[in-house]
Enzyme design. Sequence first.
Site, PDB file in Angstrom:
ATOM      1  N   HIS A 218      10.330   1.729   9.454  1.00 15.40           N
ATOM      2  CA  HIS A 218       8.889   0.724   9.432  1.00 15.40           C
ATOM      3  C   HIS A 218       9.258   0.088   8.113  1.00 15.40           C
ATOM      4  CE1 HIS A 218       4.102  -0.211   9.087  1.00 15.40           C
ATOM      5  NE2 HIS A 218       4.687  -0.832   7.655  1.00 15.40           N
ATOM      6  N   GLU A 219       9.571   0.796   6.415  1.00  8.06           N
ATOM      7  CA  GLU A 219      10.153  -0.528   5.871  1.00  8.06           C
ATOM      8  C   GLU A 219      11.484  -0.427   5.792  1.00  8.06           C
ATOM      9  OE1 GLU A 219       7.491  -0.590   4.001  1.00  8.06           O
ATOM     10  OE2 GLU A 219       6.792   1.421   4.433  1.00  8.06           O
TER      11      GLU A 219
ATOM     12  N   HIS B 224      10.305  -4.519   7.008  1.00 10.29           N
ATOM     13  CA  HIS B 224       9.692  -5.251   5.429  1.00 10.29           C
ATOM     14  C   HIS B 224      10.978  -5.596   5.409  1.00 10.29           C
ATOM     15  CE1 HIS B 224       5.256  -4.226   6.051  1.00 10.29           C
ATOM     16  NE2 HIS B 224       5.540  -3.271   6.101  1.00 10.29           N
TER      17      HIS B 224
END
Length: 163
Positions: A78-79, A82
């Site tokens: 997920h990160e 980003h």
Amino acid sequence: MVKTEEECQAMIHKSFQTPMVRFLRERLEKAGCAVGANFFKAVTCSEKVAGNYVTGQGVKVCSNYMRIQDEVNQVVIHELIHAFDHCHAANLDWSDCAHLACTEIRASHLSGDCHYKRELLRGFMKLRGHEQYPVKCIIEILFLGDDLDFGQQLKDGLILHFV
């Protein structure tokens, strides 16, 4: 049982072997934003979050909320999404709620945060049509925190940009 920072750091390094993490790291490198092992850090968090991406600092995984390898893998993926958005989108403004909503939706959808199996584990029991509600899923995930003003700003941003 939650993990210590040392245990979590070892789990982060183990996540580097997963196909999705390898893929994302390779894509970041090809985009000119290589991330080394020191880009990831296990920390103890006071806020109830699994982790975060901080521009110029990297990915932090909250060891005190991690229990199993799959959770760590999910946070790292997920990160990294980003981090890719930050690397690839020249005009990404993290303080703009619409931009933040967009990158959260991308990261949550692409990482599998809203996959039907995870939704079932959260108590969302609808098998058919769950993909029609990714924004609802993201909003529910984001609003587990206590910042109601930010939550309202994000809802307003979602309404303005997705309706």
